[in-house]
Design a protein around this motif. Sequence first.
Motif, PDB file in Angstrom:
ATOM      1  N   THR B  93       0.836  -1.204   0.000  1.00  0.00           N
ATOM      2  CA  THR B  93       0.000   0.000   0.000  1.00  0.00           C
ATOM      3  C   THR B  93       0.869   1.252   0.000  1.00  0.00           C
ATOM      4  OG1 THR B  93      -1.690  -1.159   1.245  1.00  0.00           O
ATOM      5  CG2 THR B  93      -1.791   1.234   1.265  1.00  0.00           C
ATOM      6  N   MET B  94       1.831   1.288   0.932  1.00  0.00           N
ATOM      7  CA  MET B  94       2.633   2.494   1.068  1.00  0.00           C
ATOM      8  C   MET B  94       3.634   2.623  -0.076  1.00  0.00           C
ATOM      9  SD  MET B  94       1.240   3.850   3.527  1.00  0.00           S
ATOM     10  CE  MET B  94       2.223   5.106   4.234  1.00  0.00           C
ATOM     11  N   HIS B  95       4.094   1.486  -0.604  1.00  0.00           N
ATOM     12  CA  HIS B  95       4.993   1.554  -1.769  1.00  0.00           C
ATOM     13  C   HIS B  95       4.293   2.292  -2.916  1.00  0.00           C
ATOM     14  CE1 HIS B  95       7.434   0.422  -5.193  1.00  0.00           C
ATOM     15  NE2 HIS B  95       6.418  -0.228  -5.717  1.00  0.00           N
ATOM     16  N   ALA B  96       3.063   1.861  -3.224  1.00  0.00           N
ATOM     17  CA  ALA B  96       2.349   2.468  -4.340  1.00  0.00           C
ATOM     18  C   ALA B  96       2.030   3.926  -4.042  1.00  0.00           C
ATOM     19  CB  ALA B  96       1.070   1.682  -4.625  1.00  0.00           C
ATOM     20  N   THR B  97       1.538   4.176  -2.829  1.00  0.00           N
ATOM     21  CA  THR B  97       1.154   5.542  -2.478  1.00  0.00           C
ATOM     22  C   THR B  97       2.340   6.484  -2.622  1.00  0.00           C
ATOM     23  OG1 THR B  97      -0.374   4.604  -0.887  1.00  0.00           O
ATOM     24  CG2 THR B  97       0.175   6.929  -0.628  1.00  0.00           C
ATOM     25  N   ILE B  98       3.468   6.083  -2.056  1.00  0.00           N
ATOM     26  CA  ILE B  98       4.638   6.959  -2.069  1.00  0.00           C
ATOM     27  C   ILE B  98       5.150   7.147  -3.488  1.00  0.00           C
ATOM     28  CG2 ILE B  98       7.071   7.018  -1.399  1.00  0.00           C
ATOM     29  CD1 ILE B  98       6.146   5.944   1.340  1.00  0.00           C
ATOM     30  N   MET B  99       5.255   6.048  -4.231  1.00  0.00           N
ATOM     31  CA  MET B  99       5.789   6.168  -5.581  1.00  0.00           C
ATOM     32  C   MET B  99       4.900   7.029  -6.472  1.00  0.00           C
ATOM     33  SD  MET B  99       8.661   4.913  -5.724  1.00  0.00           S
ATOM     34  CE  MET B  99       9.837   3.637  -5.397  1.00  0.00           C
ATOM     35  N   ILE B 100       3.592   6.898  -6.332  1.00  0.00           N
ATOM     36  CA  ILE B 100       2.696   7.643  -7.210  1.00  0.00           C
ATOM     37  C   ILE B 100       2.572   9.094  -6.751  1.00  0.00           C
ATOM     38  CG2 ILE B 100       0.299   7.882  -7.937  1.00  0.00           C
ATOM     39  CD1 ILE B 100       0.226   4.760  -7.868  1.00  0.00           C
ATOM     40  N   PHE B 101       2.225   9.292  -5.476  1.00  0.00           N
ATOM     41  CA  PHE B 101       1.847  10.630  -5.044  1.00  0.00           C
ATOM     42  C   PHE B 101       3.020  11.451  -4.510  1.00  0.00           C
ATOM     43  CE2 PHE B 101      -2.123   8.224  -4.762  1.00  0.00           C
ATOM     44  CZ  PHE B 101      -2.921   9.033  -5.554  1.00  0.00           C
ATOM     45  N   PHE B 102       4.079  10.782  -4.070  1.00  0.00           N
ATOM     46  CA  PHE B 102       5.211  11.530  -3.517  1.00  0.00           C
ATOM     47  C   PHE B 102       6.423  11.516  -4.436  1.00  0.00           C
ATOM     48  CE2 PHE B 102       4.086  11.146   1.281  1.00  0.00           C
ATOM     49  CZ  PHE B 102       2.909  11.831   1.016  1.00  0.00           C
ATOM     50  N   VAL B 103       6.421  10.655  -5.440  1.00  0.00           N
ATOM     51  CA  VAL B 103       7.596  10.599  -6.296  1.00  0.00           C
ATOM     52  C   VAL B 103       7.255  11.010  -7.724  1.00  0.00           C
ATOM     53  CG1 VAL B 103       9.466   9.190  -7.182  1.00  0.00           C
ATOM     54  CG2 VAL B 103       8.657   8.832  -4.866  1.00  0.00           C
ATOM     55  N   ILE B 104       6.460  10.201  -8.428  1.00  0.00           N
ATOM     56  CA  ILE B 104       6.370  10.442  -9.870  1.00  0.00           C
ATOM     57  C   ILE B 104       5.596  11.722 -10.185  1.00  0.00           C
ATOM     58  CG2 ILE B 104       5.689   9.465 -12.064  1.00  0.00           C
ATOM     59  CD1 ILE B 104       6.296   6.786 -11.026  1.00  0.00           C
ATOM     60  N   ILE B 105       4.428  11.910  -9.554  1.00  0.00           N
ATOM     61  CA  ILE B 105       3.674  13.131  -9.853  1.00  0.00           C
ATOM     62  C   ILE B 105       4.458  14.371  -9.427  1.00  0.00           C
ATOM     63  CG2 ILE B 105       1.560  14.427  -9.373  1.00  0.00           C
ATOM     64  CD1 ILE B 105       0.035  11.835  -9.421  1.00  0.00           C
ATOM     65  N   PRO B 106       4.991  14.439  -8.189  1.00  0.00           N
ATOM     66  CA  PRO B 106       5.737  15.658  -7.835  1.00  0.00           C
ATOM     67  C   PRO B 106       7.021  15.842  -8.629  1.00  0.00           C
ATOM     68  CG  PRO B 106       5.298  14.329  -5.885  1.00  0.00           C
ATOM     69  CD  PRO B 106       4.851  13.538  -7.040  1.00  0.00           C
ATOM     70  N   ILE B 107       7.679  14.764  -9.023  1.00  0.00           N
ATOM     71  CA  ILE B 107       8.946  14.982  -9.734  1.00  0.00           C
ATOM     72  C   ILE B 107       8.668  15.445 -11.154  1.00  0.00           C
ATOM     73  CG2 ILE B 107       9.595  12.826 -10.879  1.00  0.00           C
ATOM     74  CD1 ILE B 107      12.262  13.015  -9.410  1.00  0.00           C
ATOM     75  N   LEU B 108       7.606  14.945 -11.771  1.00  0.00           N
ATOM     76  CA  LEU B 108       7.312  15.374 -13.138  1.00  0.00           C
ATOM     77  C   LEU B 108       6.696  16.760 -13.147  1.00  0.00           C
ATOM     78  CD1 LEU B 108       5.966  12.085 -14.708  1.00  0.00           C
ATOM     79  CD2 LEU B 108       7.977  13.339 -15.427  1.00  0.00           C
ATOM     80  N   ALA B 109       5.537  16.875 -12.494  1.00  0.00           N
ATOM     81  CA  ALA B 109       4.840  18.157 -12.526  1.00  0.00           C
ATOM     82  C   ALA B 109       5.533  19.152 -11.603  1.00  0.00           C
ATOM     83  CB  ALA B 109       3.384  17.957 -12.118  1.00  0.00           C
ATOM     84  N   GLY B 110       5.856  18.713 -10.381  1.00  0.00           N
ATOM     85  CA  GLY B 110       6.428  19.641  -9.411  1.00  0.00           C
ATOM     86  C   GLY B 110       7.836  20.065  -9.766  1.00  0.00           C
ATOM     87  N   ALA B 425       9.550   1.555 -15.879  1.00  0.00           N
ATOM     88  CA  ALA B 425      10.409   1.416 -17.046  1.00  0.00           C
ATOM     89  C   ALA B 425      10.195   2.550 -18.040  1.00  0.00           C
ATOM     90  CB  ALA B 425      10.155   0.079 -17.725  1.00  0.00           C
ATOM     91  N   SER B 426       9.032   3.215 -17.998  1.00  0.00           N
ATOM     92  CA  SER B 426       8.879   4.364 -18.878  1.00  0.00           C
ATOM     93  C   SER B 426       9.082   5.664 -18.103  1.00  0.00           C
ATOM     94  CB  SER B 426       7.510   4.354 -19.555  1.00  0.00           C
ATOM     95  OG  SER B 426       7.352   3.171 -20.292  1.00  0.00           O
ATOM     96  N   SER B 427       8.148   5.983 -17.200  1.00  0.00           N
ATOM     97  CA  SER B 427       8.230   7.286 -16.543  1.00  0.00           C
ATOM     98  C   SER B 427       9.547   7.498 -15.815  1.00  0.00           C
ATOM     99  CB  SER B 427       7.082   7.460 -15.551  1.00  0.00           C
ATOM    100  OG  SER B 427       5.894   7.649 -16.253  1.00  0.00           O
ATOM    101  N   VAL B 428       9.984   6.520 -15.032  1.00  0.00           N
ATOM    102  CA  VAL B 428      11.184   6.743 -14.226  1.00  0.00           C
ATOM    103  C   VAL B 428      12.421   6.819 -15.125  1.00  0.00           C
ATOM    104  CG1 VAL B 428      12.660   5.801 -12.423  1.00  0.00           C
ATOM    105  CG2 VAL B 428      10.208   5.797 -12.132  1.00  0.00           C
ATOM    106  N   LEU B 429      12.489   6.003 -16.188  1.00  0.00           N
ATOM    107  CA  LEU B 429      13.618   6.141 -17.113  1.00  0.00           C
ATOM    108  C   LEU B 429      13.601   7.525 -17.752  1.00  0.00           C
ATOM    109  CD1 LEU B 429      14.290   2.843 -19.074  1.00  0.00           C
ATOM    110  CD2 LEU B 429      15.184   3.617 -16.906  1.00  0.00           C
ATOM    111  N   GLY B 430      12.397   8.008 -18.111  1.00  0.00           N
ATOM    112  CA  GLY B 430      12.284   9.351 -18.675  1.00  0.00           C
ATOM    113  C   GLY B 430      12.760  10.401 -17.691  1.00  0.00           C
ATOM    114  N   VAL B 431      12.370  10.246 -16.421  1.00  0.00           N
ATOM    115  CA  VAL B 431      12.768  11.197 -15.385  1.00  0.00           C
ATOM    116  C   VAL B 431      14.278  11.179 -15.212  1.00  0.00           C
ATOM    117  CG1 VAL B 431      12.754  11.546 -12.893  1.00  0.00           C
ATOM    118  CG2 VAL B 431      10.613  11.270 -14.104  1.00  0.00           C
TER     119      VAL B 431
END
Lengths: 297, 579
Positions: B93-110, B425-431
Motif C-alpha cells: 500500500t505504502m509503496h504504491a502511495t509513495i511512488m505515485i503521489f510523492f515521487v512520480i507526480i511531484p517529480i514530473l509536474a512539481g 520502465a517508462s516514466s522513471v527512465l524518462g525522469v
Amino acid sequence: MNRVWSVLFLLVPVLGIASTLMAMYGIAPLESAWLPKSLSQAGDTIDQLFNGIHLLAAFILAGTVFTIGWALWRFGDRQDPNAKARYITHNTKLEITWTVIPAMILVFLAFFQMKSWAENKMDRPTVTVNGVSTFKPPMVMVKAKRFGWEFYYAGADGIVETQDDVFVENLLVLPVGEEIVLQMESRDVIHSFYVPELRLKQDIVPGMTQFVWFNAREEKDIEIMCTELCGWGHYMMKADLNFVSRAQFDAWIKEQESAYSPEFKNAVETTASRGEVNTVVPPRFSSASGSQLGFKN
Amino acid sequence: MAEVSVKNSIAPDRKGNVVSRFVWTYVFATDHKVIGLQFLFSSLIWFFVGGFLALAVRWQLAWPWSDMPIFGHLLFAESGGQMSPGFYNMLFTMHATIMIFFVIIPILAGAFGNYLIPLMVGAEDMAFPRLNMMSYWFMWPAFACITLSFFMPEYGASAGWTSYPPLSVFQGDAQSLWLLAMVFVGISSMMGSINYLTTIIQMRAPGMTMFRMPMTVWGMFITAIMQAFALPVLTAALLMQLSDRILMTGFFLPENIAINNGVASSGGGQVLLWQHLFWFYSHPAVYIMILPAMGMVSDIISCFSRKPLFGYRPMVYSITSIAGLGFIVWGHHMFISGMNHTLAMSFMVSTMLIALPSGIKVFNWIGTLWGGKLQLTTPMLFCVGFVSMFVIGGLSGIVMSAPPVDIVIHDTYYIVAHLHYVLFASSVLGVLGAIYFWFPKMFGRMMNEKLGKIHFFLTFVFLNGTFFPMHFLSQMPRRVADPYIYEGLKDLLPLNQFMTICAIGMGLTQLIFVANFFGSMFFGPKAGRNPWNANTLEWTTASPPPHGNFDVQPIVRRGPYEYSHPDTEGDYYPQTETS
C-alpha cells in the motif's frame, strides 16, 4: 561502443518474445508460468484471445524495437564530423498510414472479443419452465467473508437461501459436464472469486448479488482464490474446488445433508429473512433425494 | 548583462546571518527554480523510501515468512523477525502511495514542471510565485501525515493504494492519515496546475506561439488541464471516505455488513461509487504520470538525433487525444468489479482507441531517430530506453483492455508487470534521462558520463529481469502475502526469487546514481550555457539561471526543433537566434 547499445536494445524483443513463447507453449524453465490448462470451453476461447493478442503484440514489439536497435546501429556510429542529420520535419502520408492501419486492427479486436465477454458475463443461462423462459436458478449460494468461503447448496427445493440448504465451508464440490450457476454475495468487504483453470473471476461486492456460470469438462481438484484485498488474512482466503462425476456428487451431497446442524439453520433463517433474492421462482422438486437435485432441462 | 531587465521583485537580496538567508532562500522561496529543486530533492528522498518498501515486498515473495533483514528484528522481535501478513499489506500500500503521489507526480509536474516551464516559454517566473510556494508547502503536511502513519499500531495504511471501501473504512487510524495526506497532495497539485496553465497561456515570450512550444511544455500543459479537471473528484471522494470513517456517514457502505462480528454501518451507500470516483481521477493520473515524461523524452531524442522531432503537430494532437480519451476509460479498472457488464464494452472500445495516439507517438520517436546523427549520451540512452519499454507497457495494455482476457489477468501479477513497465520502465527512465539532461542547467556542472552509462546499463538489465517475468505470473494474485499456499502457484517460487534478486540489484544500482548526482554537483566539470547544443530557450541563459531567468527578453523566431537546418552552418539553430 555505440554498437553495444544497439545490441542491448535488439536483445529486448529477442529475449522478450522468446520467453513469452516459452511460457505460452510450456517450455522449461517456464513450463509452470502463464496460465494453467483450461477446464472449460469458455476458457479455451479466452485462451485463444489471450494468445492471439500476445502474438500480435510480439509482432509489433519486434517491428518497433528492432527498428530502434537498427537505427542505433546504423546512425549511431557516424564518424564523419561534417556529416549532417537529414532535415525531415514530417511526412503526412506516413502519419496517415500508421494511424489508419493500427486503427483498423484495434477496431477489429474490439468487436471480435465482444462475443466472448457476452458468453462469460452477460448471457446468463436460462431454463424453460412451463413454456416460460427464466434464468437458471443457482445451484450454490457463495457467501464470501473474512477470510473464508461459505457454500450453501440449494437443497431439495432447488432454491438457495431456504431452510433445506446444505452448508459446506471452504470446499466446493461440483459435477462435471453441467452448466453450473453460482450466486455470490459478501458478508463484509469486497472479495473476488477467482478460479484460474476456469478463466473465471468476479468481484463480490457487499450490497450486490453476482452470478457466474461455467461448465467444466474434466474431473479435477483445483482451488478458489480470493483476488480482492480483504484484510490481513487475505492471503489465506482459499477454498478447494473439486469437480467430480454426477454420481460421486450425488453421494457426496447426501453425506453433507446428514451433517446439517441446527445452529446453521438459524443462520440461514437470518439471511433468508432479508428476502432480496430469488424473485424468479425456479422449478420445484417433489422428492428430497439427491438424484433429483440437478437442473437438467 | 542588462541588470535592469531582470525584475528582482521575487527574491530581493536578503541580508542577515546564514540561517535567515537560508530560510528566506529555501523555505520562503518563490523562485520557480528553487521550488522545482525542492520538489526534486524531496521526491528523490521519497523515491528511496518507496524503493525500500518495494524490496521488502519482494523479500516476502521470494523467501516468505523468513527473517526480514535489518528491520525484521526491530519490528517483529516476538516472531523472530518475520513480517506479519498485515505488515505485508502495509508494504505494498505504502509503496504504491509513495511512488505515485510523492515521487512520480511531484517529480514530473512539481520538479520539472516548475523548473522548465518558465524557462522554456521565456518567462521570468511563474504567473503566481506565492501560490507556487504554497503548492510546495502543502506537500509537507502530506509528508507529515504519511510519516506519522508509519508509527501507528498497524505501521501504516494497509487497504491498498486504491483504498476500496468497505475494507478501508474499517482500517485503523493510519487510513485516516493516509486520506488526509492524499487531500494535501491534491491541493498541492491543484495549485501547481492552475499556475502552470496561467503561465503557459499568459506569459510566453514574444514570438512563442503555442505551436513553437517544446513538447515538454505541451506535456506539462495537457497534464495541468487533466489535474485541474480530475482532482476535485478525487478530493471529494477522499473527504467522503474520511467522513464515512469519522462521522459515521454511509456514502460507500451498504446495509447489513458485519466486520469482526459487529454490525458496522448506517448503510444506504454504494460500494462501487468509490471505485468510480477514485478511477475517474486515478486513470487520468496514469497519464499525468507519463505525458510530461513523453514531452521531455521528445525534446531529448530530437536534440541528440540532431534532427527535428518527426511530426511535431501529430505529436501535439496525440498527447491531446490521450488526455481526452483518458477521461473516458476509467471503467477498464472495473471490468469485473460488478459494474454493469454492458458498460464494460464501451470502456473497452475507448481503451482500445487510446492505444492509437500512444502508437503514433512511438512511431514518431522512431521517425526522429531514423536518419539522425545520433549522440548516445546518457540522457539519450535513458530516453531510447523509455521508448522501447513504453512499447512493452503499451502492448500489454492492449492485452488487458480486452475484457474477456481481463477476467483472467485482473488483479494478478500481469497487471503489476504492465503498470511497472509504464510507471517505472517508462516514466522513471524518462525522469532519469531528464535529470541527466537538465542537471547542467540546474547546477551548472556536468554529470559523469561513464557512471551515467553504467547506471543506465544496470538499471535497464535489472528492470527487465524484475518486471518482465511478472507477465508470466498471470495466474498469481497480487497483494497476497504468501501465494504459495495455493498448490497451483508453488512452482512459481524460483521465478519470484529470480525477480527479487534482480530487484535488489536494481536498488543497489541506484546508489551509483546518488554518487554521480552529489559528486557531480560539487566536483563535476563546469557546464557552459549550452552544453548539449540545444535549441530551446533555457539554454540561452546562464547555468544555473539567475533570478528572473534571462539577461534580455528572449524573442522567439522559430520552432524548438530546427536541428541540422539546411540554412545554417552548425547543426542547431536556437529559437532566439536572428537569421
